[in-house]
Write an enzyme that holds these catalytic residues in place. Sequence first.
Site, PDB file in Angstrom:
ATOM      1  N   ASP A  55      -8.526   5.255   4.085  1.00 55.27           N
ATOM      2  CA  ASP A  55      -8.832   5.644   3.403  1.00 55.27           C
ATOM      3  C   ASP A  55      -8.175   4.106   2.126  1.00 55.27           C
ATOM      4  OD1 ASP A  55      -8.789   7.185   0.191  1.00 55.27           O
ATOM      5  OD2 ASP A  55      -6.972   6.953   0.682  1.00 55.27           O
ATOM      6  N   ASP A  61      -4.083   9.731   3.881  1.00 50.82           N
ATOM      7  CA  ASP A  61      -3.076  10.380   3.791  1.00 50.82           C
ATOM      8  C   ASP A  61      -2.465  11.601   4.185  1.00 50.82           C
ATOM      9  OD1 ASP A  61      -3.974  11.966   2.204  1.00 50.82           O
ATOM     10  OD2 ASP A  61      -3.053  11.219   0.168  1.00 50.82           O
TER      11      ASP A  61
END
Length: 814
Positions: free
Chosen positions: A511, A709
Amino acid sequence: MNTKKETVIKIKGMNCTSCSANVGRSLKALNGVLKVNVNFASEKGYITYDENIINISVLYDTIKKLGFEPIKESSDIEQVSLKIGGMHCASCAQNIQKLLNNLKGVKEASLNFSTEILILQYDKSVIPLEGIIKRISNLGYQAGVRNKTNNYEEDNSIKNLNLIRHKMLRAVALSSLIMILMVIRMTGIYVPVYRLITAILAFPVIFIFGFRIHKSSFNSLINKTANMDVLVSLGSLLPYIVGLLGFFFEMQTFIEMAATIVTFHLLGKYLEIKAKGKASDAIKKLIQLGAKTARVLREGKEIELPVNELEKDDILLIKAGEKIPTDGIILEGRTSVDESMVSGESMPVNKQENDEIIGGTINQFGFLKAKVTKIGQETFLSQVIKLVEEAQGSKIPIQDFADRVTGIFVPTILGLTAMTFLSYLIFPEFHRSIILWGANYLPWINPDLSILSLGFLSSIAVLVISCPCALGLGTPTALMVGGGLGAENGILIKNGEAVQTLKEVDAIAFDKTGTITKGKPEVTDIITVGSITKSELLQLSASLESISEHPLARAIIAKAQESHLTLSNVTEAKTIPGKGIMGMLDSHKVIIGNQQLMKDLDIKIKNKKDIDNLEEAAKTVLIVAVDNQINGLIAVADQLKEDSKSAIEQIKKMGIATIMITGDNKKTAEAIANMVNIDEIVSQVLPDGKVDAIKKLQRRYSNVAMVGDGINDAPALKQANIGIAIGTGTDIAIEASDITLVKGDLSTVVASIRLSKQIFRKIKENFFWAWFYNAVAIPIAMLGLLHPMIGAAAMSISSLNVVYNSLKLKKAEI
């Protein structure tokens, strides 16, 4: 507050395993679903989910949409950690695990022989915990629920180690006397009543100090199972009993051999337990990091009390140099905190009001007043300890075959022992020829013995040289040491399978925001169109973005606050995921978003050149429109993490493809990709499109890892072959990922790959030596070329070799 819930859903209409697999994948892809196990045979789905993120009704709706009928069953699934006592080898652990996994109501039982910890999932509405403990007790083992506090069972471990040490020392003393007498006798000096003296000296060694071995052996046979103690028990009792027959018949004495076998076994067990204790040092160190007392403010008075008496919302008073007692949030004060125990990073972290602090870390400078947010098992340190222990107790695919072999190892050895003795009786000349050849090179072989004595000695050698423990210890000891090393460096491995999967990864998807970049974007450019000023454009934009939690929105608001701008009230606000936001300000319709949103709303974009220039500089461009007319552009940039480029280079050198997944447009994504030299980009991905992006990568690569995350990327983390949550210490991150990296640096991704390879290499080395030892030693013993006393010593050494080989991981550089 713990929001993790477990439920069992009966699923009707599944016709094959493909159906159950499809249901499992669909449920697992839902945001908020932490764990799924759909069993086709029982037509049940065991689901763990976070009720703050997803409602249980969504689970039912998902199953219905797939064409199946969900029926709520018991939600009484519980997970408990038990301490198991009385195990003496890997076969013991296998027998207990096999029994429990066959019990109705037990969902899963995973027992680690090294740590003696059983992780048990069961349905309390089907079978009570007391019933499970009773079944374990019936096998001859002790079981008890582990302490809910962080007190490691160190006292019991030390007590058991000291007990075995005392038995071992006494056995060594008596066996040494027997050996001295035997050597004196071998030199030709007459020792009166030699057999009687050795029998008396050997009796306490075999029947008192070795009582535990025979008791375990008896319990094992009564329950129609067999463990290594059966081999040692037979290997010592038979020689002693046969030796006693010498009082009535003219025959060789084997009493010395019986005592030595038990002594070597006790010595080996003592050293093995001591070495296994070193393997779990990392957990003990983590537990010792916790503070013992805390100073709190109650009713206006400052009092000191034990940490386990803290309550949520208590006000902590923390002086410079003190350990932070538990997780909390700073109310007053500024300081630097040593968080090396969490991240492995030596540099202190600056903290101020409203920042979170972690229990066990050290307040270096300032005085702090903080509010308690987590206590007991909810704290970050407790979660880390729990995670490491469960990982150590988990299985790894490569271990499956070893487990199956361990399960039949002892019966197989008993069969080989009987075959060896019968072979000497059936083919005496063949065996005597081998014995005569061996006597030329090996001093312990006596060719003058009768074929019956030679067959007996060889059979006992087969019994005592065989060692299933080396096979059973190979994986758990490597996981214990490796998992502990990882925890010390901020790498939290959730299960053993993750170790094997990570080392086989051939593609890693990252990401962008907060992973490759710092996740703290800043406004870099404000370009106006028409008569509007930069301040007016910023005030307008910040007012609308004030209702959003997006990182880009926070960057715009921060810029407005720096400029001391007053924000206006917003009405009729609407967020368009992955595209932008719109709302009414002072009777004007304001829209902020990307080019795609403007195209969707038929708003003509005039300043395309400015947008292209900003995007080519790796900046995200937000277009601001008022009443369907473009009024300006706001460019936001997120700085790269210092180690992103070097970490990605190192990953590429390992032969692993690197991919960046981002919601940014292609130009911005390409600019960032060029900065870090990443292989491939997947741009303009909406939040709910990351799972599909991972699926597409899985069609091209055999093993795909996802780094994110751990909260926003939870579905994609679970879809990937292995999910890596980076830079987070939250419960959700730990649940969603296979590996959690406490530090926010990409270098820890590199370290985790290296660690997985190091652990797996040790596991393979352990398996090699265990297989090699048994494959070589057993045939030599069957041929009569190995004395039983040497065999007993070799058996102990083989287990120690595996444990000490795993301990070398402590010195590994990752």
